[in-house]
Design a protein around this motif. Structure first.
Motif, PDB file in Angstrom:
ATOM      1  N   ARG A  81       3.878   2.187  -8.363  1.00  0.00           N
ATOM      2  CA  ARG A  81       3.567   3.680  -7.903  1.00  0.00           C
ATOM      3  C   ARG A  81       4.945   4.427  -7.794  1.00  0.00           C
ATOM      4  O   ARG A  81       5.188   5.381  -8.502  1.00  0.00           O
ATOM      5  N   ARG A  82       5.768   3.659  -7.010  1.00  0.00           N
ATOM      6  CA  ARG A  82       7.231   4.210  -7.063  1.00  0.00           C
ATOM      7  C   ARG A  82       7.820   4.586  -8.468  1.00  0.00           C
ATOM      8  O   ARG A  82       8.568   5.457  -8.763  1.00  0.00           O
ATOM      9  N   GLU A 135       2.379  -0.659  -4.991  1.00  0.00           N
ATOM     10  CA  GLU A 135       3.063   0.329  -4.284  1.00  0.00           C
ATOM     11  C   GLU A 135       4.404   0.111  -5.279  1.00  0.00           C
ATOM     12  O   GLU A 135       5.004   1.392  -5.560  1.00  0.00           O
ATOM     13  N   HIS A 153      10.564  -3.009  -2.551  1.00  0.00           N
ATOM     14  CA  HIS A 153       9.096  -3.128  -2.799  1.00  0.00           C
ATOM     15  C   HIS A 153       8.593  -4.295  -3.550  1.00  0.00           C
ATOM     16  O   HIS A 153       7.461  -5.033  -3.453  1.00  0.00           O
ATOM     17  N   ASP A 180      -1.389  -5.035  -2.943  1.00  0.00           N
ATOM     18  CA  ASP A 180      -0.933  -3.947  -2.474  1.00  0.00           C
ATOM     19  C   ASP A 180       0.504  -3.439  -2.793  1.00  0.00           C
ATOM     20  O   ASP A 180       1.036  -2.451  -3.150  1.00  0.00           O
TER      21      ASP A 180
END
Length: 212
Positions: free
Chosen positions: A98-99, A95, A189, A91
């Motif tokens: 995704r950013r 993430e 992240h 995850d």
């Protein structure tokens, strides 16, 4: 209670763990591919998202089996904990990517590439080590996994410090400031993923200590 010792144990959990560990390695490899060969961003981030969803499916299968199995090969708490730690690792990687897609990053930094390589090394160790859960005689190698992953997490901490220290170097306008702030989030992240790998390693070490 004596009867329980003679009931067959459901060993499919080990296969699920192997699948989840291999999937995490594929996610980490895809992260490296994204940052080392920065093209086809939408396609590559979509691939990582698909792999993350596949990992969710494996986690769901683990918990479904956990609820329906009377005798498990490991303590139920340990099975749930390992499943969650593997899921958390994937995850965190998803993430970060995704950013990168949302912020329309033009080119990755060397700090980001270095963090991705560290995460990839951690994932490789995880994929090689988690299958050893099935054989208690191999559990001493789980401790070496923990040491190696913790060392790599330390490298990720150092890389994050270096990245944040130079985050605003050369910033001279609002666009540059926004870009620097966004990179700060992405770095955090990525380092979070390295932390989650360390959590998994600590869980493996705890499992060995509890059953020694």
């Amino acid at each position: 209670m004596v009867l329980v010792r003679f009931l067959p144990r459901n060993e499919r959990f080990f296969d699920y763990f192997r699948q989840a560990a291999e999937n995490s390695a594929r996610v980490a490899q895809a992260l490296c591919e994204l940052l080392e060969n920065y093209s086809d961003i939408e396609q590559k981030t979509r691939q990582i998202q698909d792999l993350e969803r596949h990992g969710d499916e494996i986690t769901h299968q683990i918990f479904k089996a956990l609820y329906s199995t009377f005798v498990t090969p490991l303590d139920r708490e340990d099975i749930a904990n390992l499943a969650n730690r593997l899921d958390d690792f994937v995850d965190a990687i998803e993430e970060a990517t995704r950013r990168i897609r949302l912020y329309r990053i033009d080119q990755p930094t060397e700090h980001a590439r270095r963090l991705a390589r560290i995460i990839d090394q951690q994932a490789t160790i995880i994929a090689e080590t988690v299958p050893l859960l099935e054989n208690k005689k191999q559990w001493n190698k789980l401790l070496q996994c923990s040491i190696s992953i913790n060392r790599l997490e330390g490298e990720a901490d150092d890389t994050l410090d270096q990245a944040l220290a130079s985050q605003f170097d050369g910033v001279s306008d609002m666009n540059g400031l926004i870009k620097a702030i966004r990179w700060g989030e992405i770095y955090q992240h990525l380092e979070e993923a390295a932390d989650r790998a360390e959590d998994l390693a600590d869980s493996l070490e705890g499992l060995v200590a509890k059953n020694a």
